[in-house]
Design an enzyme around this catalytic site. Sequence first.
Site, mmCIF file in Angstrom:
data_model
loop_
_atom_site.group_PDB
_atom_site.id
_atom_site.type_symbol
_atom_site.label_atom_id
_atom_site.label_comp_id
_atom_site.label_asym_id
_atom_site.label_seq_id
_atom_site.Cartn_x
_atom_site.Cartn_y
_atom_site.Cartn_z
ATOM 1 N N GLU A 130 0.921 -1.170 0.103
ATOM 2 C CA GLU A 130 0.022 0.145 0.104
ATOM 3 C C GLU A 130 0.939 1.187 -0.008
ATOM 4 O O GLU A 130 1.141 1.834 0.981
ATOM 5 C CB GLU A 130 -0.812 0.139 1.157
ATOM 6 C CG GLU A 130 -2.277 0.886 1.167
ATOM 7 C CD GLU A 130 -1.947 2.306 1.033
ATOM 8 O OE1 GLU A 130 -1.197 2.807 0.233
ATOM 9 O OE2 GLU A 130 -2.717 2.985 1.770
ATOM 10 N N GLU B 102 6.076 5.245 -3.915
ATOM 11 C CA GLU B 102 7.177 4.263 -4.586
ATOM 12 C C GLU B 102 6.795 2.938 -5.010
ATOM 13 O O GLU B 102 7.560 2.053 -5.116
ATOM 14 C CB GLU B 102 8.458 4.146 -3.432
ATOM 15 C CG GLU B 102 9.302 5.345 -3.472
ATOM 16 C CD GLU B 102 10.528 5.305 -2.887
ATOM 17 O OE1 GLU B 102 11.799 5.637 -3.268
ATOM 18 O OE2 GLU B 102 10.527 4.656 -1.447
HETATM 19 C C1 LIG Z 1 0.897 4.776 2.503
HETATM 20 S S1 LIG Z 1 1.599 4.261 4.010
HETATM 21 C C2 LIG Z 1 0.943 2.703 4.168
HETATM 22 C C3 LIG Z 1 1.073 2.180 5.712
HETATM 23 C C4 LIG Z 1 0.103 0.869 6.098
HETATM 24 N N1 LIG Z 1 0.517 -0.371 5.112
HETATM 25 C C5 LIG Z 1 -1.404 0.866 5.871
HETATM 26 O O1 LIG Z 1 -2.001 0.437 4.963
HETATM 27 O O2 LIG Z 1 -1.682 1.774 6.752
HETATM 28 C C6 LIG Z 1 3.026 3.736 3.196
HETATM 29 C C7 LIG Z 1 4.214 3.269 3.961
HETATM 30 O O3 LIG Z 1 5.495 2.949 3.267
HETATM 31 C C8 LIG Z 1 6.539 3.401 3.700
HETATM 32 N N2 LIG Z 1 7.604 3.456 2.836
HETATM 33 C C9 LIG Z 1 7.644 4.505 1.765
HETATM 34 N N3 LIG Z 1 9.071 4.303 0.917
HETATM 35 C C10 LIG Z 1 9.320 2.950 1.201
HETATM 36 C C11 LIG Z 1 10.271 2.094 0.979
HETATM 37 N N4 LIG Z 1 11.033 2.503 -0.193
HETATM 38 N N5 LIG Z 1 10.570 1.002 1.640
HETATM 39 C C12 LIG Z 1 9.603 0.522 2.722
HETATM 40 N N6 LIG Z 1 8.848 1.398 3.388
HETATM 41 C C13 LIG Z 1 8.605 2.599 2.495
HETATM 42 C C14 LIG Z 1 6.166 4.822 4.433
HETATM 43 O O4 LIG Z 1 7.167 5.381 5.415
HETATM 44 C C15 LIG Z 1 4.952 4.509 4.972
HETATM 45 O O5 LIG Z 1 4.779 4.095 6.422
#
Ligand SMILES: C[S@@+](CC[C@H](N)C(=O)[O-])C[C@H]1O[C@@H](n2cnc3c(N)ncnc32)[C@H](O)[C@@H]1O
Length: 253
Positions: A98, A108
């Site tokens: 997500e 990303e």
């Molecule tokens: C839109 S949030 C979704 C959070 C959770 N999965 C939810 O549905 O509530 C996206 C998450 O991805 C993390 N994130 C962004 N880029 C990332 C990367 N390259 N690798 C791992 N995590 C990442 C962000 O820090 C954020 O916590």
Amino acid sequence: MKTTPYHHNLLSDQERLAGFFEAIKEKSKGIVYDLGAGSGILSSQAASQAEHVFAVEKNPKTAQIAIHNLSNFDNVSVLVKDATKIIFPEKADLIICEMLDTGLIDEELIPVLQNARQYLKDHGEIIPCGIFNGLEPIHMETEHLCYQEGLKNNFKTMGPLKIYNSLNLKREFNEKVDVALKLPITDHGTVNGILITTFTLLTSNIICGPTPMLNPPLMVPTNPLKVSKGDKINLDLNYIMGGGLNTVKATIS
Ligand SMILES: C[S@@+](CC[C@H](N)C(=O)[O-])C[C@H]1O[C@@H](n2cnc3c(N)ncnc32)[C@H](O)[C@@H]1O
């Protein structure tokens, strides 16, 4: 559940969660990666049916929250890693990612899947499995690119919605979007923007439109053009998926 203010807003969006929960219930099994795990909410749903869940979160502070929230599950490991570069020791039955935003421009999802896809079993699945991006010509009152947060009606639609790309996320594709479209005009006035709307296919039978925290429609300014009902205008739109909002260029003639 512990959260940051941002993840709290994500958890308050019941429509977003309901779609993901239903998809996870349908697909979770075996080895699951939850990429961009945030508060850990989707990992916690997947864990009841999976053998093991790898919850990957890049932000160390957020990952500490996920570790706290997932501490009762002995089949979940939280990895504080960048999912665009991570190497996994085994292949997954399911990837949950997500990292969605309108048009897949600013988050990303695409670069993460370009890396993670190699660790998906042949019959493995991805949630979401597909994306449809559509756009319509509009007259907008602001001059800068902005999201329709709260879905406020500060624009006028000047033509019908047209789907300009459909993505099967299991397949590799070019991150560059470069489309030339002819758009029919259904009103008199000035077109000075487009509204991008994203529809997310979570599984082959669950589709999600915009919700408050999932892909609010994006207004992108263009050059202004006077139009009459019945005209057709040409639109050139390009951007890089995962490249950020400053890669977006839209011109009309
Ligand atoms: C839109 S949030 C979704 C959070 C959770 N999965 C939810 O549905 O509530 C996206 C998450 O991805 C993390 N994130 C962004 N880029 C990332 C990367 N390259 N690798 C791992 N995590 C990442 C962000 O820090 C954020 O916590």
